[in-house]
Design an enzyme around this catalytic site. Structure first.
Site, short mmCIF file in Angstrom:
data_model
loop_
_atom_site.label_atom_id
_atom_site.label_comp_id
_atom_site.label_asym_id
_atom_site.label_seq_id
_atom_site.Cartn_x
_atom_site.Cartn_y
_atom_site.Cartn_z
N CYS A 23 0.83 -1.22 0.00
CA CYS A 23 0.00 0.00 0.00
C CYS A 23 0.86 1.26 0.00
CB CYS A 23 -0.93 0.01 1.22
SG CYS A 23 -2.25 -1.22 1.14
N GLU A 40 33.70 58.03 19.22
CA GLU A 40 32.85 57.47 20.27
C GLU A 40 33.46 57.85 21.61
OE1 GLU A 40 31.87 53.35 20.17
OE2 GLU A 40 31.30 53.35 18.07
#
Length: 1013
Positions: free
Chosen positions: A56, A987
């Site tokens: 199947c 920075e």
């Protein structure tokens, strides 16, 4: 080679006769050969087999090219059955005669491929996502919807040219031809010829005589003969090995009981597995090759699985061992004296040998997954084609748009979406701000269905932007409501069940019709100590029991990246509001999906309920409910400290639209509303893939967030030291368990590089600030006589005054904004909407010692709007000690800039949400430690007060002005003369919070120059 647990197919001998075939519905007899496809369970976070009779299984159509690689359990079959599976797979499965009447091997009809003329113009090609016009030839591959496997196989249609492009991925083998397609004989002669040219069958043939060059063919033949001889020898050895193992198993089944087999395993110091067949396999392996010694890495039990021996132990309580080997250490298998009475065991003599493995073959590309198809939907449509960002989404349009309905439909379909007229079916609604404000009947339906509303610009931007779908949805959102957008499920190839009718019981993983309440944000009903889960159905009639100061409610999490699971488990003891009635409610599933289920049990008494609750808690976690120190155990859940506190209603009261009671200036009122906007907080979390259902806003404890920071620190260390995969895996599992993430059906990604750590650090930074904001909303005064805006303003503990637009002060600040916009930050211009002078409670006093320090400057600091409640109420803070240093270029400190746009980039605005907030702070820099490259500063050199990261561009120092002893570097950007630096702009970093005195807050509008950002 894929691990057994990851393989799509499975084969074995039926362990019982209880399973039914999904094709014919007949039972599968015990010990018969059966095959399965592994599908996602709709009931729990894991996969389940759908079993078929061997014959199947092939009838429903499959394309297995290499059973030894693609099918779990293949190597454990008897030799003859292995050959049977191989030959059937090579032949393309079971099929009847070709439809053209020929019965030749090459002309078998392929059950899972079809050709036909389109019956309507409703189907969409799964390759290009364009419509297939009525009457056009279309080809299909049958596929399974993983969320609704009970529907069986569904035809997924392609244009012939798109099918040809995806031929390999779809499993249409080279030897297959167009004439084998189901329905081919019904096509016109002309269309048959076209298809035959597009899909020819390639036959394997030897070289023609004319191809031979200088005896090369003879050399090839000799090499081929040697290769064949070698393969033949290996095949004979594998067959002999297989026969030996099965002979041992067959004889053991006759001679020994299951108890005897268990005794043999225990005597040889092997773990006893569950299941008769597994016990038999282990004993046979030990007898044939020797008793396995424990894993060298974790002392766990090694077990044979298809291609190697895998360790089943755990390296830690969070993570399974990853050891895999084909040459495990062994000792001699010993049969106890009392078993020598069994004649078979007495005479059994096996020559010591190593297990032989077939040569490793790389797994083929999964034939069941076309490039544009994924195994399941996720919250964002990340797996769709780049030019089809709305694939599998249903869109509702409301109100008067600039496009006509037909134009809008065409645009949506071009982007892969579908137009719908129902709010309940919609993934998304496109409308106007006016329609949302008007709140007509249709819009009320949209709100009731919790469907997010976005503006029409979304369609333009989603086609061109490189941003994620979720970011664009957040950017263009018009509604204060809206669940995370889910897409329709897509399919994977798999077999068909007997019936195509959906089961009434099974909901599937994602509903297509109606609104699944667990798919949307839950409304939690709070009573007493915790929220009653609405899925219990008792939110209006019961409450969570509180006894001895303990609330009987637990939310548990478990992540296993190897298995791909991301599970939750919720447990509550509910007491009736009026009567002495008690229930235990529990729910479980996969985070971020509707996979899962729940159970409500009524208990005879309070005592029984408490006992059952504690038993379940211990079963799931390994810990007693009243245990003070929780211990994590392998494969057990971990409790999440989720506080469904009593103050939810208070939050709602404080976030309602302000009335007319406030005495604050209008600009300040708007600012406070912006800072405490709950919807913005939700959007921020959604961007980080935080699961808002399992971890509602503001509910995760601060302690748990700090624990997550600690894990990220360990990840950073592990990555930098090149630690083992097991350690990285362990840390990733721990992190995702502590902080629930919504990955849909995707596997949680490993945290195995610096970028992923940095992204999660940023997420936790935001979580902490949102936690502060939400705590402020919930706490404090409940004075109903005050306007909600005033109540929230007081919680900020900051004096906020509007700066007059025409003042000299405002002019200086506007000049500072204009002059210091960096040339490289050219995606937007900045427009100053409002300037506020701020004075945080106690900050000037704290700053006083640094007031005398030289080199004080007025500098920029940008952050998300959602972080400002935390910034104003608690000041700018340094990352907690638990946080890793990754992501902080100069270590953990407070970062500032002298170029406005450098800081503005941290506001995280978008075209759909263009308003941001930025700070100007007086920073006492003193003697600066100047650096050109990243350096993780933990302690400044002696005599230094701050760090300056030197940039290639700096504000013109000659244009700086000084106000009350503070330098304002408002000159335009010029080259700094520093070239060997990795920074474009300066920075400034201080490592003491007392060196900062916040002076101004600016409300900026980011005017994006194009929608293609």
């Amino acid at each position: 080679m894929a691990e057994a647990s990851e393989r799509l197919y499975r084969v074995e001998y039926a362990k019982s006769g209880r399973a039914s075939c999904k094709k014919c519905s007949e039972s599968i007899p015990k010990d018969s050969l059966r095959m399965a496809i592994m599908v996602q369970s709709p009931m729990f976070d894991g996969k389940v087999p759908h079993w078929y009779h061997f014959s199947c299984f092939w009838k429903v159509g499959h394309s297995i090219r290499q059973p030894d690689v693609e099918v779990d359990g293949f190597s454990e079959l008897r030799w003859d059955d292995q050959q049977k599976v191989k030959k059937t797979a090579e032949a393309g499965g079971v099929a009847g005669k070709g439809q053209d009447g020929s019965g030749g091997k090459s002309e078998k009809t392929l059950g899972d491929f079809a050709a036909e003329y389109a019956k309507s113009n409703r189907s969409t090609c799964k390759g290009c996502m364009e419509k297939i016009e009525k009457g056009q030839v279309r080809l299909s591959k049958k596929m399974l919807d993983p969320e609704k496997p009970q529907l069986g196989m569904i035809d997924r249609w392609y244009h012939p040219t798109c099918f040809v492009k995806n031929r390999e991925e779809l499993g249409f083998r080279p030897e297959y031809s167009a004439s084998q397609l189901k329905g081919f004989s019904l096509l016109s002669a002309e269309d048959k010829e076209v298809l035959k040219k597009q899909l020819p069958g390639v036959k394997s043939e030897g070289k023609r005589k004319g191809d031979e060059v200088d005896g090369a063919d003879e050399v090839a033949k000799k090499k081929s003969k040697k290769g064949k001889d070698k393969d033949s020898k290996l095949e004979k050895a594998l067959k002999a090995q297989n026969d030996l193992i099965w002979n041992i198993k067959d004889e053991l089944k006759k001679a020994c009981s299951t108890s005897d087999l268990k005794e043999l395993l225990i005597f040889n110091q092997q773990q006893v597995p569950s299941g008769e067949s597994a016990i038999l396999d282990r004993v046979a392996d030990g007898m044939a090759f020797g008793a396995l010694l424990p894993c060298k890495e974790c002392s766990g039990q090694l077990v044979f699985k298809s291609d190697a021996y895998y360790c089943t132990g755990d390296v830690t309580a969070w993570t399974k061992c990853m050891v895999k080997t084909q040459t495990p250490s062994r000792k001699e298998w010993v049969t106890p004296k009392e078993f020598r009475e069994i004649s078979y065991l007495k005479k059994l003599k096996v020559k010591k040998q190593d297990r032989i493995f077939p040569p490793e073959t790389s797994a083929p590309a999964p034939p069941h997954l076309p490039p544009s198809v994924t195994s399941a939907p996720t919250a964002v449509n990340s797996s769709c084609p780049a030019d089809k960002p709305l694939s599998n989404m249903k869109i509702l349009t409301l109100g008067k748009l600039s496009q006509s309905k037909d134009e809008a439909k065409a645009t949506i379909e071009k982007l892969g979406g579908k137009l719908t007229g129902s709010a309940n079916n919609a993934s998304l609604c496109i409308s106007t701000k006016k329609e949302v404000e008007k709140m007509g009947k249709k819009m009320e339906e949209v709100q009731a269905a919790n469907v997010r509303v976005v503006c029409e610009d979304f369609l333009q931007d989603v086609a061109a932007s490189t941003k994620s779908l979720q970011e664009l949805l957040s950017a263009h959102s018009l509604s204060s409501w809206g669940a995370e957008v889910k897409v329709e499920p897509v399919e994977v190839a798999a077999p068909k069940g007997k019936s195509a009718a959906p089961s009434k019981k099974s909901k599937g993983l994602y509903k297509e019709e109606g609104v699944n309440k667990s798919e949307k944000r839950m409304k939690l009903t709070l009573k007493g100590g915790a929220a009653v889960d609405p899925d219990s159905g008792l939110e209006h009639s019961a409450h969570v029991l509180e006894k001895g100061g303990k609330v009987f409610s637990a939310t548990l999490g478990l992540v296993d990246i190897v298995k791909g699971t991301n599970s939750y488990y919720k447990l509550q003891l509910l007491e009736d509001d009026k009567e002495s009635r008690y229930w235990i409610f529990r729910s479980w599933g996969r985070v971020g999906t509707v996979i899962g289920s729940n159970k409500l049990e009524q208990m005879p008494s309070k005592e029984d309920a408490v006992e059952h609750f504690m038993k379940l808690y211990e079963e799931k976690t390994g810990n007693a409910w009243h245990s003070k120190n929780f211990t994590k155990y392998p494969k057990k859940f971990y409790p999440l400290e989720i506080d469904y506190g009593q103050d939810e209603e208070a939050v709602k009261k404080l976030t309602v639209k302000p009335g007319t009671k406030s005495k604050l200036p209008k600009a300040v009122q708007e600012l406070v509303g912006m800072i405490f906007d709950v919807e913005s907080m939700k959007k921020a979390l959604v961007e980080y893939e935080i699961d808002l259902q399992k971890m509602p806003l503001g509910k995760l404890s601060k302690r748990q967030i700090q624990a997550a920071y600690s894990i990220l620190s360990e990840v950073q260390q592990a990555v930098s030291q090149g630690s083992s995969d097991s350690q990285i895996l362990d840390l990733s599992n721990r992190f995702y368990t502590l902080i629930p993430h919504d990955f849909g059906m995707k596997k949680p990604p490993l945290l195995n590089n610096a970028d992923s750590v940095q992204a999660k650090v940023e997420m936790l930074d935001n979580l902490l600030d949102i936690e502060v904001a939400y705590s402020l909303l919930r706490g404090g005064s409940d004075d109903s006589s005050k306007d909600p805006i005033d109540v929230n303003y007081e919680k900020l503990k900051t004096d906020i005054k509007v700066v007059d637009r025409d003042s000299e002060e405002a002019e200086v600040i506007r000049k500072y904004v204009k002059n210091t916009h960096a040339t490289t930050h050219n995606a937007y211009d900045l427009e100053v909407m409002d300037i506020f002078k701020i004075e945080r409670e106690g900050e000037s006093q704290r700053y006083k010692p640094f007031k005398q320090l030289h080199n004080r400057r007025l500098l920029w600091h940008g952050s998300r709007t959602t972080n400002f409640a935390g910034i104003l109420s608690q000041g700018l803070r340094i990352a907690p000690p638990e946080a890793p240093v990754t992501g902080y270029m100069f270590g953990k400190g407070i970062y500032f800039a002298d170029m406005v746009s450098k800081s503005a980039n941290y506001c995280h605005t978008s075209q759909g949400d263009p308003i941001g907030l930025i700070l100007l702070g007086e920073v006492a820099l003193g003697n600066m430690y100047e650096l050109k490259h990243a350096s993780h500063i933990s302690k400044l050199p002696k005599g230094k007060h701050s760090v300056k990261g030197l940039g290639k561009t700096t504000p013109d120092p000659s244009a700086s002005i000084t106000l009350e002893g503070v330098e304002v570097p408002l000159g335009t950007g010029i080259p700094s003369g520093v070239n060997d630096t990795c920074l474009l702009y300066n920075e400034y970093i201080v490592y003491d919070i007392a060196q900062v005195n916040l002076k101004y807050l600016l409300k900026l509008k980011f005017n994006f120059k194009t929608s293609l950002w």
